[in-house]
Enzyme design. Sequence first.
Site, PDB file in Angstrom:
ATOM      1  N   ASP A   1     -11.375   2.476   3.572  1.00 30.55           N
ATOM      2  CA  ASP A   1     -11.572   1.025   3.473  1.00 30.55           C
ATOM      3  C   ASP A   1     -13.052   0.693   3.246  1.00 30.55           C
ATOM      4  OD1 ASP A   1      -9.590  -0.917   3.603  1.00 30.55           O
ATOM      5  OD2 ASP A   1      -9.255  -0.632   5.754  1.00 30.55           O
TER       6      ASP A   1
ATOM      7  N   GLN B  11      -4.974  -1.801   9.512  1.00 25.63           N
ATOM      8  CA  GLN B  11      -4.839  -3.115   8.898  1.00 25.63           C
ATOM      9  C   GLN B  11      -5.422  -4.196   9.809  1.00 25.63           C
ATOM     10  OE1 GLN B  11      -3.660  -3.516   5.768  1.00 25.63           O
ATOM     11  NE2 GLN B  11      -3.971  -5.727   5.842  1.00 25.63           N
TER      12      GLN B  11
ATOM     13  N   LYS C 180       0.844  -1.203   0.000  1.00 24.60           N
ATOM     14  CA  LYS C 180       0.000   0.000   0.000  1.00 24.60           C
ATOM     15  C   LYS C 180       0.875   1.247   0.000  1.00 24.60           C
ATOM     16  CE  LYS C 180      -3.834  -2.419   2.149  1.00 24.60           C
ATOM     17  NZ  LYS C 180      -4.573  -2.827   3.318  1.00 24.60           N
TER      18      LYS C 180
HETATM   19  N1  GUN Z   1      -6.866  -7.106   5.908  1.00 26.14           N
HETATM   20  C1  GUN Z   1      -7.066  -7.836   4.779  1.00 26.14           C
HETATM   21  N2  GUN Z   1      -7.636  -7.066   3.820  1.00 26.14           N
HETATM   22  C2  GUN Z   1      -7.788  -5.837   4.358  1.00 26.14           C
HETATM   23  C3  GUN Z   1      -8.299  -4.609   3.858  1.00 26.14           C
HETATM   24  O1  GUN Z   1      -8.767  -4.502   2.725  1.00 26.14           O
HETATM   25  N3  GUN Z   1      -8.288  -3.558   4.721  1.00 26.14           N
HETATM   26  C4  GUN Z   1      -7.801  -3.667   5.988  1.00 26.14           C
HETATM   27  N4  GUN Z   1      -7.855  -2.571   6.760  1.00 26.14           N
HETATM   28  N5  GUN Z   1      -7.325  -4.785   6.481  1.00 26.14           N
HETATM   29  C5  GUN Z   1      -7.308  -5.860   5.667  1.00 26.14           C
END
Ligand code: GUN
Length: 286
Positions: free
Chosen positions: A119, A96, A52
């Site tokens: 998100d 996350q 990211k």
């Molecule tokens: N863990 C796995 N996929 C995601 C996601 O798309 N966003 C977040 N915040 N955590 C994750």
Amino acid sequence: MTVIIDGKAIAKDIRLELKEEINQLKQEGVTPGLAVILVGEDQASQTYVRNKDKACAEVGIHSEIYRYPAELTEAELLSKVDELNKDDNIHGILVQLPLPSHISEDKVIDAISPLKDVDGFHPVNVGKMSIGKDAYYSCTPYGIIKMLEKENISLEGKHVVVVGRSNIVGKPAALLSLKESATVTVCHSKTKDLSSFTRQADVVIAAVGKAKFLKADDFKPGAIVIDVGMNRDEEGKLCGDVDFESAKEVAGRITPVPGGVGPMTITMLLFNTVKSAKLHAAKAVF
Ligand code: GUN
């Protein structure tokens, strides 16, 4: 002839468009900013966060990564989220997941301002999505919708069968397909005779998290097969929820793993962050 949908190429095109938009915003004095919080040492999460960060740098989004040990308390995390909610340089906040078990994920998601929830996990954004309103939509299902749009595939009147009912993928994929005027069926681990449903589908969205779970016999000839899975097969090789080799002989179009839905997820995170920066600059809300 089966068409393999090239998610990597579609993601690249969208990221180029975003880069231009970001350059324009910077000329107007606005730099989109994303804050990512990572708690603990989970290997997969570390990789996702690194990717990211890299993707932000490539398009010109300012990113701040906050890494904390697994012992971080819930109160400390909530306090950091609160600080970022008030930070004018930050337009998107992502915590996350998964979080260590002593921290309530629901509490943390609820604490993120819905206006910075890039998100699309906050109940306000989920609620708005469910009534067909503009909001931040969960990145993976939103990426699927964008990918189909870029491939000139309309969902109107099509029967979309979603396999999986997670809050992050299955449920929002169903709601967004409904918003596109599809007829939607949601199947899950308790569904009886699953293939009697998937075989009726014009579009199957596979989000079950089981390696090569759906095979050629589970699809109608010519169906569009969207594979959200990220699994390892018996040999440790990355594979989807669909047995690609057999399914591609039946499907009209199919997404590969890797190189299908995966690259779209981070792209939509960038998209949502830019959208938030624009809305904040215009002092607008949706
Ligand atoms: N863990 C796995 N996929 C995601 C996601 O798309 N966003 C977040 N915040 N955590 C994750």
